[in-house]
Design an enzyme around this catalytic site. Structure first.
Site, PDB file in Angstrom:
ATOM      1  N   HIS A   1       0.824  -1.216   0.000  1.00 24.26           N
ATOM      2  CA  HIS A   1       0.000   0.000   0.000  1.00 24.26           C
ATOM      3  C   HIS A   1       0.860   1.269   0.000  1.00 24.26           C
ATOM      4  CE1 HIS A   1      -4.139   0.937  -0.156  1.00 24.26           C
ATOM      5  NE2 HIS A   1      -4.425   1.057   1.122  1.00 24.26           N
TER       6      HIS A   1
ATOM      7  N   ASN B   1      -6.955   6.463   3.643  1.00 25.67           N
ATOM      8  CA  ASN B   1      -8.315   6.919   3.366  1.00 25.67           C
ATOM      9  C   ASN B   1      -8.586   8.356   3.798  1.00 25.67           C
ATOM     10  OD1 ASN B   1      -8.259   6.334   6.074  1.00 25.67           O
ATOM     11  ND2 ASN B   1     -10.241   5.294   6.118  1.00 25.67           N
TER      12      ASN B   1
END
Length: 194
Positions: A22, A70
């Site tokens: 990620h 996020n």
């Protein structure tokens, strides 16, 4: 010649995430900073590490948000708003499940299922008109395995492939800024690390 003024590398903060798939966008911006002898420093008002480089005579700001993926839009909107950088002058590098390791691609605008990109779009007033550099990390094969996959470390061979694609991405960012998107895309989109 491109008018890129801000390059953002997405990832998650903290040592436990530093080497996970990620964080591919973070690795790219770190490599770009290293290549230009730029030290990234923590700027709390921008919710991230920032730096400045000059590429092809253009002043470019670098940003690695310290928010979780996020919530990346908070950092991008803070820095872009402060320096009055429009979305079309922003390039965001991030991990892409839909591309295999060893591949990276440019994209301008459009939607994305990537949470960091969705948050940036929202934080920029639903404006999707920024550049993306998608670094392939591959897909685990099943939707239910995605979270563990992106938050996991890649096997050595896949990591080598991702590193090679990131290095090529950095070289192509230079082409994008000094020349144009078409030339940068042609080179990057024909690259595949073995």
């Amino acid at each position: 010649m491109s008018n890129i003024q801000l390059i953002v590398g997405l990832g998650n903060p903290g040592l436990e995430y530093k080497y996970t798939r990620h964080n591919a966008g973070t690795w790219l911006v770190e490599n770009l900073a290293r290549m230009h002898n730029c030290t990234l420093s923590l700027q709390s008002k921008f919710f991230g590490y920032t730096g400045r480089v000059t590429i092809g005579g253009q002043d470019i700001r670098l940003l690695i948000p310290t928010t979780y993926m996020n919530k990346s839009g908070q950092a991008v909107a803070a820095l872009a708003g402060f320096y009055r950088i429009p979305p079309e002058s922003i390039l965001v590098a991030y991990d892409e499940l839909d591309l295999p390791p060893g591949i990276a691609k440019f994209k301008l605008g459009g939607s994305s299922s990537q949470n960091g990109i969705r948050d940036i779009v929202s934080s920029l007033g639903n404006n999707k008109d920024f550049y993306r550099l998608r670094v392939g990390i591959g897909h685990p094969g099943h939707k239910g395995k995605v979270s563990g996959y992106v938050l996991g470390k890649a096997p050595a061979k896949e990591q080598e492939q991702m590193d090679a694609a990131i290095d090529e991405g950095v070289r192509c960012i230079e082409i994008l800024i000094k020349d144009d998107m078409k030339k940068a895309m042609n080179r990057l989109h024909s690259f595949k690390a073995e």
